[in-house]
Scaffold this motif. Sequence first.
Motif, PDB file in Angstrom:
ATOM      1  N   LEU A 117       0.801  -1.099  -0.084  1.00  0.00           N
ATOM      2  CA  LEU A 117      -0.153  -0.185   0.158  1.00  0.00           C
ATOM      3  C   LEU A 117       1.010   1.320   0.025  1.00  0.00           C
ATOM      4  O   LEU A 117       0.595   2.143  -0.854  1.00  0.00           O
ATOM      5  CB  LEU A 117      -0.756   0.141   1.128  1.00  0.00           C
ATOM      6  N   CYS A 118       1.868   1.499   0.791  1.00  0.00           N
ATOM      7  CA  CYS A 118       2.772   2.447   1.081  1.00  0.00           C
ATOM      8  C   CYS A 118       3.660   2.658   0.154  1.00  0.00           C
ATOM      9  O   CYS A 118       3.778   3.914  -0.322  1.00  0.00           O
ATOM     10  CB  CYS A 118       3.390   2.613   2.222  1.00  0.00           C
ATOM     11  N   TYR A 119       4.275   1.802  -0.708  1.00  0.00           N
ATOM     12  CA  TYR A 119       5.231   2.021  -1.601  1.00  0.00           C
ATOM     13  C   TYR A 119       4.647   1.973  -3.191  1.00  0.00           C
ATOM     14  O   TYR A 119       5.211   2.590  -3.879  1.00  0.00           O
ATOM     15  CB  TYR A 119       6.334   1.020  -1.474  1.00  0.00           C
ATOM     16  N   MET A 120       3.282   1.371  -3.265  1.00  0.00           N
ATOM     17  CA  MET A 120       3.274   1.055  -4.704  1.00  0.00           C
ATOM     18  C   MET A 120       1.613   1.598  -5.044  1.00  0.00           C
ATOM     19  O   MET A 120       1.678   1.974  -6.156  1.00  0.00           O
ATOM     20  CB  MET A 120       3.052  -0.498  -4.812  1.00  0.00           C
ATOM     21  N   THR A 121       0.763   1.270  -3.995  1.00  0.00           N
ATOM     22  CA  THR A 121      -0.621   1.760  -4.604  1.00  0.00           C
ATOM     23  C   THR A 121      -1.419   2.678  -3.927  1.00  0.00           C
ATOM     24  O   THR A 121      -2.593   2.919  -4.273  1.00  0.00           O
ATOM     25  CB  THR A 121      -1.702   0.420  -4.568  1.00  0.00           C
ATOM     26  N   TYR A 122      -0.670   3.397  -3.164  1.00  0.00           N
ATOM     27  CA  TYR A 122      -1.480   4.329  -2.258  1.00  0.00           C
ATOM     28  C   TYR A 122      -2.394   5.355  -2.930  1.00  0.00           C
ATOM     29  O   TYR A 122      -2.016   5.988  -3.662  1.00  0.00           O
ATOM     30  CB  TYR A 122      -0.311   5.181  -1.316  1.00  0.00           C
ATOM     31  N   SER A 123      -3.541   5.402  -2.583  1.00  0.00           N
ATOM     32  CA  SER A 123      -4.401   6.096  -2.991  1.00  0.00           C
ATOM     33  C   SER A 123      -5.879   6.125  -2.059  1.00  0.00           C
ATOM     34  O   SER A 123      -5.897   5.107  -1.209  1.00  0.00           O
ATOM     35  CB  SER A 123      -4.919   5.939  -4.204  1.00  0.00           C
ATOM     36  N   PRO A 124      -6.714   7.334  -1.866  1.00  0.00           N
ATOM     37  CA  PRO A 124      -7.710   6.945  -1.144  1.00  0.00           C
ATOM     38  C   PRO A 124      -8.868   5.684  -1.300  1.00  0.00           C
ATOM     39  O   PRO A 124      -9.201   5.365  -0.337  1.00  0.00           O
ATOM     40  CB  PRO A 124      -8.806   8.395  -1.436  1.00  0.00           C
ATOM     41  N   GLU A 125      -8.701   5.173  -2.417  1.00  0.00           N
ATOM     42  CA  GLU A 125      -9.541   3.880  -2.672  1.00  0.00           C
ATOM     43  C   GLU A 125      -8.699   2.705  -2.273  1.00  0.00           C
ATOM     44  O   GLU A 125      -9.388   2.057  -1.644  1.00  0.00           O
ATOM     45  CB  GLU A 125      -9.769   3.931  -4.196  1.00  0.00           C
ATOM     46  N   LEU A 131      -7.776  -1.138   4.401  1.00  0.00           N
ATOM     47  CA  LEU A 131      -8.256  -0.997   5.872  1.00  0.00           C
ATOM     48  C   LEU A 131      -9.640  -1.809   6.108  1.00  0.00           C
ATOM     49  O   LEU A 131      -9.779  -2.663   7.266  1.00  0.00           O
ATOM     50  CB  LEU A 131      -8.823   0.438   6.141  1.00  0.00           C
ATOM     51  N   THR A 132     -10.379  -2.193   5.189  1.00  0.00           N
ATOM     52  CA  THR A 132     -11.688  -3.180   5.152  1.00  0.00           C
ATOM     53  C   THR A 132     -10.951  -4.433   5.205  1.00  0.00           C
ATOM     54  O   THR A 132     -11.210  -4.958   6.203  1.00  0.00           O
ATOM     55  CB  THR A 132     -12.563  -3.029   3.958  1.00  0.00           C
ATOM     56  N   ASN A 133      -9.926  -4.867   4.608  1.00  0.00           N
ATOM     57  CA  ASN A 133      -9.402  -6.098   4.691  1.00  0.00           C
ATOM     58  C   ASN A 133      -8.434  -6.384   5.989  1.00  0.00           C
ATOM     59  O   ASN A 133      -8.722  -7.364   6.762  1.00  0.00           O
ATOM     60  CB  ASN A 133      -8.432  -6.424   3.485  1.00  0.00           C
ATOM     61  N   LEU A 134      -8.075  -5.078   6.562  1.00  0.00           N
ATOM     62  CA  LEU A 134      -7.134  -5.424   7.824  1.00  0.00           C
ATOM     63  C   LEU A 134      -8.243  -5.590   9.119  1.00  0.00           C
ATOM     64  O   LEU A 134      -7.794  -6.076   9.939  1.00  0.00           O
ATOM     65  CB  LEU A 134      -6.677  -3.967   8.227  1.00  0.00           C
ATOM     66  N   GLN A 135      -9.446  -5.065   8.809  1.00  0.00           N
ATOM     67  CA  GLN A 135     -10.553  -5.479   9.874  1.00  0.00           C
ATOM     68  C   GLN A 135     -10.744  -7.019  10.082  1.00  0.00           C
ATOM     69  O   GLN A 135     -10.579  -7.561  11.195  1.00  0.00           O
ATOM     70  CB  GLN A 135     -11.691  -4.797   9.868  1.00  0.00           C
ATOM     71  N   THR A 136     -10.662  -7.797   9.124  1.00  0.00           N
ATOM     72  CA  THR A 136     -10.588  -9.233   8.866  1.00  0.00           C
ATOM     73  C   THR A 136      -9.679  -9.813   9.778  1.00  0.00           C
ATOM     74  O   THR A 136      -9.664 -10.534  10.559  1.00  0.00           O
ATOM     75  CB  THR A 136     -10.874  -9.682   7.717  1.00  0.00           C
ATOM     76  N   THR A 137      -8.261  -9.311   9.398  1.00  0.00           N
ATOM     77  CA  THR A 137      -7.163  -9.715  10.087  1.00  0.00           C
ATOM     78  C   THR A 137      -6.976  -9.473  11.609  1.00  0.00           C
ATOM     79  O   THR A 137      -6.886 -10.194  12.519  1.00  0.00           O
ATOM     80  CB  THR A 137      -5.981  -9.032   9.352  1.00  0.00           C
ATOM     81  N   PHE A 167       0.596  -3.094  14.651  1.00  0.00           N
ATOM     82  CA  PHE A 167      -0.748  -2.478  15.116  1.00  0.00           C
ATOM     83  C   PHE A 167      -0.275  -0.921  15.019  1.00  0.00           C
ATOM     84  O   PHE A 167      -0.880   0.004  14.629  1.00  0.00           O
ATOM     85  CB  PHE A 167      -0.795  -2.827  16.505  1.00  0.00           C
ATOM     86  N   TYR A 168       0.899  -0.746  15.532  1.00  0.00           N
ATOM     87  CA  TYR A 168       1.327   0.694  15.514  1.00  0.00           C
ATOM     88  C   TYR A 168       1.354   1.432  14.193  1.00  0.00           C
ATOM     89  O   TYR A 168       0.705   2.496  14.169  1.00  0.00           O
ATOM     90  CB  TYR A 168       3.090   0.905  15.888  1.00  0.00           C
ATOM     91  N   VAL A 169       1.975   0.817  13.166  1.00  0.00           N
ATOM     92  CA  VAL A 169       2.058   1.671  11.777  1.00  0.00           C
ATOM     93  C   VAL A 169       0.569   1.528  11.532  1.00  0.00           C
ATOM     94  O   VAL A 169       0.272   2.504  10.596  1.00  0.00           O
ATOM     95  CB  VAL A 169       3.009   0.683  10.588  1.00  0.00           C
ATOM     96  N   ASN A 170      -0.295   0.676  11.553  1.00  0.00           N
ATOM     97  CA  ASN A 170      -1.612   0.749  11.044  1.00  0.00           C
ATOM     98  C   ASN A 170      -2.310   1.958  11.810  1.00  0.00           C
ATOM     99  O   ASN A 170      -3.328   2.507  11.461  1.00  0.00           O
ATOM    100  CB  ASN A 170      -2.412  -0.590  10.843  1.00  0.00           C
ATOM    101  N   LEU A 171      -2.151   2.245  12.911  1.00  0.00           N
ATOM    102  CA  LEU A 171      -2.619   3.077  13.845  1.00  0.00           C
ATOM    103  C   LEU A 171      -2.328   4.483  13.197  1.00  0.00           C
ATOM    104  O   LEU A 171      -3.199   5.478  13.167  1.00  0.00           O
ATOM    105  CB  LEU A 171      -2.385   3.144  15.192  1.00  0.00           C
ATOM    106  N   VAL A 172      -0.980   4.560  12.769  1.00  0.00           N
ATOM    107  CA  VAL A 172      -0.787   5.869  11.907  1.00  0.00           C
ATOM    108  C   VAL A 172      -1.515   6.123  10.789  1.00  0.00           C
ATOM    109  O   VAL A 172      -1.830   7.206  10.623  1.00  0.00           O
ATOM    110  CB  VAL A 172       1.041   5.733  11.710  1.00  0.00           C
ATOM    111  N   LEU A 173      -1.554   5.177  10.287  1.00  0.00           N
ATOM    112  CA  LEU A 173      -2.509   5.092   8.913  1.00  0.00           C
ATOM    113  C   LEU A 173      -3.801   5.458   9.270  1.00  0.00           C
ATOM    114  O   LEU A 173      -4.309   6.330   8.578  1.00  0.00           O
ATOM    115  CB  LEU A 173      -2.436   3.648   8.282  1.00  0.00           C
ATOM    116  N   ASP A 174      -4.455   4.724  10.379  1.00  0.00           N
ATOM    117  CA  ASP A 174      -5.759   5.120  10.693  1.00  0.00           C
ATOM    118  C   ASP A 174      -6.018   5.033  12.225  1.00  0.00           C
ATOM    119  O   ASP A 174      -6.098   3.822  12.650  1.00  0.00           O
ATOM    120  CB  ASP A 174      -6.757   3.869   9.906  1.00  0.00           C
TER     121      ASP A 174
END
Length: 222
Positions: A117-125, A131-137, A167-174
């Motif tokens: 996400l961060c290096y290749m594909t980052y966009s609002p979409e 983040l939707t997939n992250l919730q499953t994990t 968890f830390y890096v994802n909390l920075v993201l959201d």
Amino acid sequence: MVPVLGYWQIRGLAQPIRCVLEYGGEGYDEKFFEAGPAPDFDKSSWTSVKYTLGLPLPNLRNLPYYIDGDVKLTQSSAILRHLGRKYDLCGKTEKQMMMVDVLMEQGKDMRMAFARLCYMTYSPETKKEYLTNLQTTLKSLSTILGNQSWFAADKITLADFLLYEEFYVNLVLDPTCLDSFSNVKSFVKRFEDIPAIKKFMSSPKYIKHALNAPMAKFGTGN
């Protein structure tokens, strides 16, 4: 001589290693490498010395490295497992050790998804989809943690160090990503309240904002 940890001056793959070293209480030095400016992000600070250190399998991607006397390691997982054996962080029983291994692989999968996400594909979409997939994990990890203090055993293990960083890096993201998982939020606080970790987090050497290298589209600390 104290051990040396070599890496870029970011959290990245080295942050769990740093935390384990701080937890272990043994002094260590860091050798930081820096990429050049855009658009090339020249990596010669590393490539010019990578074959001079006696490291196994040296290549562009072999950062971090860890040198402690005759011990010379590359690959972040190998370094973590070496330190885990040194500081008794691998679990006690076969069941615990298996769970540590599984959770460490899960942490690596989470890191790969975050890096893509961060290096290749980052966009609002793509961020929304991620983040939707992250919730499953996170739901699965919350179930594994249950009402325990730590993920794989009754005492802290390598898995906790690796998962905390994800968890830390994802909390920075959201900052809201853990809101549905109170036990995981408690785990994060519990980890940060470990005296050695709390001391590290308040020290000048603690890297807070630079999650990724400067060529990333998110988390560069800017």
